[in-house]
Design a protein around this motif. Structure first.
Motif, PDB file in Angstrom:
ATOM      1  N   LYS A 124       0.788  -1.247   0.028  1.00 13.14           N
ATOM      2  CA  LYS A 124      -0.235  -0.167  -0.142  1.00 13.14           C
ATOM      3  C   LYS A 124       1.057   1.364  -0.097  1.00 13.14           C
ATOM      4  O   LYS A 124       0.628   2.107  -0.720  1.00 13.14           O
ATOM      5  CB  LYS A 124      -0.890  -0.087   1.187  1.00 13.14           C
ATOM      6  N   PRO A 125       1.931   1.392   0.946  1.00 12.67           N
ATOM      7  CA  PRO A 125       2.672   2.586   0.677  1.00 12.67           C
ATOM      8  C   PRO A 125       3.256   2.889  -0.635  1.00 12.67           C
ATOM      9  O   PRO A 125       3.579   3.895  -0.980  1.00 12.67           O
ATOM     10  CB  PRO A 125       3.836   2.342   1.600  1.00 12.67           C
ATOM     11  N   ILE A 126       3.521   1.754  -1.659  1.00 12.87           N
ATOM     12  CA  ILE A 126       4.190   1.846  -2.831  1.00 12.87           C
ATOM     13  C   ILE A 126       3.003   2.488  -3.658  1.00 12.87           C
ATOM     14  O   ILE A 126       3.357   3.319  -4.513  1.00 12.87           O
ATOM     15  CB  ILE A 126       4.772   0.596  -3.210  1.00 12.87           C
ATOM     16  N   ALA A 127       1.685   1.776  -3.687  1.00 11.46           N
ATOM     17  CA  ALA A 127       0.708   2.237  -4.422  1.00 11.46           C
ATOM     18  C   ALA A 127       0.420   3.658  -4.201  1.00 11.46           C
ATOM     19  O   ALA A 127       0.352   4.580  -5.068  1.00 11.46           O
ATOM     20  CB  ALA A 127      -0.429   1.426  -4.162  1.00 11.46           C
ATOM     21  N   SER A 128       0.497   4.239  -2.908  1.00 16.90           N
ATOM     22  CA  SER A 128       0.294   5.576  -2.634  1.00 16.90           C
ATOM     23  C   SER A 128       1.436   6.464  -3.062  1.00 16.90           C
ATOM     24  O   SER A 128       1.002   7.542  -3.674  1.00 16.90           O
ATOM     25  CB  SER A 128       0.468   5.617  -1.068  1.00 16.90           C
ATOM     26  N   LEU A 129       2.588   5.904  -3.378  1.00 19.59           N
ATOM     27  CA  LEU A 129       3.676   6.927  -3.971  1.00 19.59           C
ATOM     28  C   LEU A 129       3.395   7.076  -5.470  1.00 19.59           C
ATOM     29  O   LEU A 129       3.800   8.369  -5.978  1.00 19.59           O
ATOM     30  CB  LEU A 129       4.988   6.333  -3.874  1.00 19.59           C
ATOM     31  N   PHE A 130       2.788   6.273  -6.067  1.00 19.48           N
ATOM     32  CA  PHE A 130       2.357   6.398  -7.309  1.00 19.48           C
ATOM     33  C   PHE A 130       1.106   6.687  -7.622  1.00 19.48           C
ATOM     34  O   PHE A 130       0.672   6.811  -8.998  1.00 19.48           O
ATOM     35  CB  PHE A 130       2.684   4.846  -8.063  1.00 19.48           C
ATOM     36  N   SER A 131       0.476   7.155  -6.397  1.00 16.99           N
ATOM     37  CA  SER A 131      -1.104   7.651  -6.766  1.00 16.99           C
ATOM     38  C   SER A 131      -1.942   6.589  -7.488  1.00 16.99           C
ATOM     39  O   SER A 131      -2.840   6.737  -8.451  1.00 16.99           O
ATOM     40  CB  SER A 131      -1.288   8.802  -7.498  1.00 16.99           C
ATOM     41  N   THR A 132      -1.725   5.359  -6.979  1.00 13.27           N
ATOM     42  CA  THR A 132      -2.539   4.283  -7.655  1.00 13.27           C
ATOM     43  C   THR A 132      -3.045   3.218  -6.547  1.00 13.27           C
ATOM     44  O   THR A 132      -3.172   3.696  -5.342  1.00 13.27           O
ATOM     45  CB  THR A 132      -1.518   3.598  -8.559  1.00 13.27           C
ATOM     46  N   TYR A 133      -3.193   2.033  -6.996  1.00 11.94           N
ATOM     47  CA  TYR A 133      -3.959   1.210  -5.735  1.00 11.94           C
ATOM     48  C   TYR A 133      -3.398  -0.200  -5.890  1.00 11.94           C
ATOM     49  O   TYR A 133      -3.132  -0.515  -7.059  1.00 11.94           O
ATOM     50  CB  TYR A 133      -5.681   1.344  -5.738  1.00 11.94           C
ATOM     51  N   ALA A 134      -3.492  -1.120  -4.966  1.00 14.27           N
ATOM     52  CA  ALA A 134      -3.201  -2.401  -4.865  1.00 14.27           C
ATOM     53  C   ALA A 134      -4.533  -3.309  -5.436  1.00 14.27           C
ATOM     54  O   ALA A 134      -5.603  -2.897  -5.184  1.00 14.27           O
ATOM     55  CB  ALA A 134      -2.857  -3.038  -3.613  1.00 14.27           C
ATOM     56  N   GLU A 135      -4.174  -4.032  -6.586  1.00 13.19           N
ATOM     57  CA  GLU A 135      -5.161  -5.080  -7.236  1.00 13.19           C
ATOM     58  C   GLU A 135      -4.954  -6.290  -6.856  1.00 13.19           C
ATOM     59  O   GLU A 135      -3.947  -6.830  -6.911  1.00 13.19           O
ATOM     60  CB  GLU A 135      -5.026  -4.691  -8.637  1.00 13.19           C
ATOM     61  N   ALA A 136      -6.089  -6.823  -6.271  1.00 17.13           N
ATOM     62  CA  ALA A 136      -6.005  -8.323  -5.898  1.00 17.13           C
ATOM     63  C   ALA A 136      -6.096  -9.287  -7.289  1.00 17.13           C
ATOM     64  O   ALA A 136      -6.776  -8.851  -8.065  1.00 17.13           O
ATOM     65  CB  ALA A 136      -7.183  -8.682  -5.088  1.00 17.13           C
ATOM     66  N   GLY A 137      -5.411 -10.329  -7.281  1.00 16.96           N
ATOM     67  CA  GLY A 137      -5.207 -11.211  -8.231  1.00 16.96           C
ATOM     68  C   GLY A 137      -5.412 -12.444  -7.953  1.00 16.96           C
ATOM     69  O   GLY A 137      -5.551 -12.918  -6.919  1.00 16.96           O
ATOM     70  N   PRO A 138      -5.102 -13.387  -8.831  1.00 15.26           N
ATOM     71  CA  PRO A 138      -5.312 -14.944  -8.514  1.00 15.26           C
ATOM     72  C   PRO A 138      -4.381 -15.567  -7.754  1.00 15.26           C
ATOM     73  O   PRO A 138      -2.971 -15.068  -7.795  1.00 15.26           O
ATOM     74  CB  PRO A 138      -4.932 -15.520  -9.932  1.00 15.26           C
ATOM     75  N   GLY A 139      -4.840 -16.498  -6.960  1.00 13.37           N
ATOM     76  CA  GLY A 139      -3.919 -17.081  -6.013  1.00 13.37           C
ATOM     77  C   GLY A 139      -3.482 -16.505  -4.717  1.00 13.37           C
ATOM     78  O   GLY A 139      -2.406 -16.600  -4.201  1.00 13.37           O
ATOM     79  N   GLY A 140      -4.210 -15.278  -4.685  1.00  9.61           N
ATOM     80  CA  GLY A 140      -3.860 -14.566  -3.363  1.00  9.61           C
ATOM     81  C   GLY A 140      -2.640 -13.428  -3.880  1.00  9.61           C
ATOM     82  O   GLY A 140      -2.493 -12.751  -2.725  1.00  9.61           O
ATOM     83  N   MET A 141      -2.452 -13.028  -4.730  1.00  8.63           N
ATOM     84  CA  MET A 141      -1.225 -12.315  -5.108  1.00  8.63           C
ATOM     85  C   MET A 141      -1.999 -10.920  -5.235  1.00  8.63           C
ATOM     86  O   MET A 141      -3.229 -10.691  -5.206  1.00  8.63           O
ATOM     87  CB  MET A 141      -0.528 -12.549  -6.470  1.00  8.63           C
ATOM     88  N   VAL A 142      -1.110  -9.942  -4.785  1.00 10.47           N
ATOM     89  CA  VAL A 142      -1.571  -8.734  -4.994  1.00 10.47           C
ATOM     90  C   VAL A 142      -0.458  -7.902  -5.807  1.00 10.47           C
ATOM     91  O   VAL A 142       0.582  -7.861  -5.843  1.00 10.47           O
ATOM     92  CB  VAL A 142      -1.521  -7.773  -3.401  1.00 10.47           C
ATOM     93  N   ARG A 143      -0.942  -7.009  -6.823  1.00 10.71           N
ATOM     94  CA  ARG A 143      -0.396  -6.444  -7.707  1.00 10.71           C
ATOM     95  C   ARG A 143      -0.468  -4.920  -7.903  1.00 10.71           C
ATOM     96  O   ARG A 143      -1.500  -4.421  -7.663  1.00 10.71           O
ATOM     97  CB  ARG A 143      -0.564  -6.902  -9.210  1.00 10.71           C
ATOM     98  N   ILE A 144       0.569  -4.255  -7.889  1.00 13.43           N
ATOM     99  CA  ILE A 144       0.518  -2.720  -8.304  1.00 13.43           C
ATOM    100  C   ILE A 144       1.151  -2.320  -9.584  1.00 13.43           C
ATOM    101  O   ILE A 144       1.985  -2.696  -9.890  1.00 13.43           O
ATOM    102  CB  ILE A 144       0.929  -1.744  -6.966  1.00 13.43           C
ATOM    103  N   ALA A 145       0.506  -1.334 -10.222  1.00 14.03           N
ATOM    104  CA  ALA A 145       0.974  -0.907 -11.559  1.00 14.03           C
ATOM    105  C   ALA A 145       0.898   0.745 -11.226  1.00 14.03           C
ATOM    106  O   ALA A 145       0.274   1.027 -10.598  1.00 14.03           O
ATOM    107  CB  ALA A 145       0.318  -1.381 -12.591  1.00 14.03           C
ATOM    108  N   ASP A 146       1.490   1.644 -12.341  1.00 12.95           N
ATOM    109  CA  ASP A 146       1.290   2.932 -12.480  1.00 12.95           C
ATOM    110  C   ASP A 146       0.040   3.100 -13.208  1.00 12.95           C
ATOM    111  O   ASP A 146      -0.461   2.351 -13.508  1.00 12.95           O
ATOM    112  CB  ASP A 146       2.597   3.688 -13.009  1.00 12.95           C
ATOM    113  N   ASN A 147      -0.178   4.442 -13.396  1.00  8.26           N
ATOM    114  CA  ASN A 147      -1.453   4.867 -14.117  1.00  8.26           C
ATOM    115  C   ASN A 147      -1.507   4.635 -15.531  1.00  8.26           C
ATOM    116  O   ASN A 147      -2.550   4.715 -16.067  1.00  8.26           O
ATOM    117  CB  ASN A 147      -1.616   6.420 -13.728  1.00  8.26           C
ATOM    118  N   THR A 148      -0.070   4.084 -15.944  1.00  9.22           N
ATOM    119  CA  THR A 148      -0.266   3.528 -17.576  1.00  9.22           C
ATOM    120  C   THR A 148      -0.344   2.014 -17.546  1.00  9.22           C
ATOM    121  O   THR A 148      -0.289   1.514 -18.449  1.00  9.22           O
ATOM    122  CB  THR A 148       0.769   3.898 -18.263  1.00  9.22           C
TER     123      THR A 148
END
Length: 369
Positions: A124-148
């Motif tokens: 979550k702190p990394i998502a905040s730095l990029f003004s984005t959010y954490a996205e839940a994925g398959p198998g319990g993983m959590v992914r973050i990406a930038d706005n592009t």
């Protein structure tokens, strides 16, 4: 059983099923009236994704810290340890790793995320730095990406039994090496740790005494000539990963007519033009491109140990080779020697090593044949 060099030890071990490297850290902490701190441990592994040769990982490790804030030991993962694990097992609750294809992004995660946080909240702190959010994925993983939608990092449950590998790492030890190692290894033995199939021990020798062009050249020539015989003598694990000799370019460079006349500053500049790797029998990279708190010469050829005496014996042998390089007159390059008992004995007799250690290695050489 005395050593006279500041040495850091990295000993690869395997926890028994049902236990983890955290259990070893907690036992060591109990014995020292110390605390355990969960940390991220950076590692890289080959990638199967085209165009991305390596994935960078942050895995969960544990530091044992005494009441004065000093490091006693680290218990961390080592991704080369694979064969003892049942990968069909479900991930252990609470254990995860963070993966990225960019080492700079992973350094950002390491500096901003809290390893004590859970898989679902750690990014979550990394998502905040990029003004984005954490996205839940398959198998319990959590992914973050930038706005592009360019990927930044993924937190994912640790694969089956990956909590069991344990690289037991000491801080640099400059005295009472045997006593300090025995406390750690006896704890590992007490709770059933074993030697992994691919297990190795890496020794990090303080590099300050080696910072001289003539000494460096002597060391390279010595190990080029005797390296393969040394591996046979110490019983290098044939299943150990990430070993091998240097590229011949290094031998050519350090034997140029003016190399030994260079200052260490200029010698390093010349050596920096080579593409040195740490994944070899003897890692010189930290001398040329030092990392904080790891200005070392690393010997990586030794098998793993659960007992102190053979560990001290290999450290004494390597220390003697370093002292020989530092004190001998110019050592000329020679092609790698094939195993011949007489030449191995001659080499051991020339080393500046305590007689009881010399006897150990002469006896070992005779038993190797």
């Amino acid at each position: 059983m005395s050593l006279n060099w500041k040495i850091g030890f990295e000993i690869e071990l395997m926890a028994p099923r049902g236990l983890s490297r955290q259990d070893l850290a907690e036992l060591i902490a109990q014995q020292h009236d110390a605390g355990v701190r969960r940390v991220f441990h950076p590692q890289s592994e080959p990638s199967q994704v085209p165009g991305t040769p390596l994935f960078q990982n942050l895995t969960l490790g544990f530091e044992v810290i005494d009441q004065q804030g000093r490091l006693i030991a680290r218990c961390v993962d080592d991704l080369t340890l694979q064969d003892d694990l049942d990968k069909t097992q479900k991930p252990k609750p609470g254990w995860y790793r963070i993966v990225s294809d960019d080492t700079r992004l992973l350094q950002l995660v390491n500096s901003q995320a809290n390893p004590a946080d859970s898989l679902t909240t750690v990014l979550k702190p990394i998502a905040s730095l990029f003004s984005t959010y954490a996205e839940a994925g398959p198998g319990g993983m959590v992914r973050i990406a930038d706005n592009t939608d360019n990927p930044i990092a993924i937190a994912a449950p640790l694969p089956g039994e990956r909590e069991r590998p344990c690289e037991l790492i000491t801080p640099p030890i400059d005295s009472n090496h045997g006593d300090r190692l025995e406390v750690l290894l006896s704890a590992a033995r007490a709770i059933g740790f074993t030697i992994p199939a691919e297990g190795a021990t890496h020794l990090h020798f303080d590099a300050i005494p080696l910072c001289s062009a003539p000494v460096f050249a002597n060391l390279v020539n010595l190990l080029w000539t005797h390296g393969e015989n040394l591996k046979r003598l110490v019983g290098t694990n044939s299943r150990c990963r990430r070993l091998g000799m240097w590229d011949e370019e290094l031998l050519v460079l350090i034997n140029e007519s003016d190399f030994c006349d260079l200052s260490w500053f200029d010698a390093k500049a010349r050596l920096a033009k080579l593409e040195l790797t740490k994944y070899c029998d003897f890692n010189l990279k930290n001398l040329i491109h030092p990392i904080p708190d790891k200005f070392t010469f690393e010997a990586r050829i030794f098998p793993s140990f659960l007992h102190t005496q053979p560990l001290i014996e290999v450290a004494a042998l390597m220390e003697a080779i370093l002292r020989y390089a530092a004190t001998a007159s110019k050592i000329s390059p020679t092609a790698p020697l094939k195993w011949k008992l007489e030449s191995v004995q001659e080499f051991l007799k020339a080393l500046p090593i305590a007689e009881h250690f010399r006897c150990v290695w002469l006896s070992r050489a005779a038993s190797v044949g």
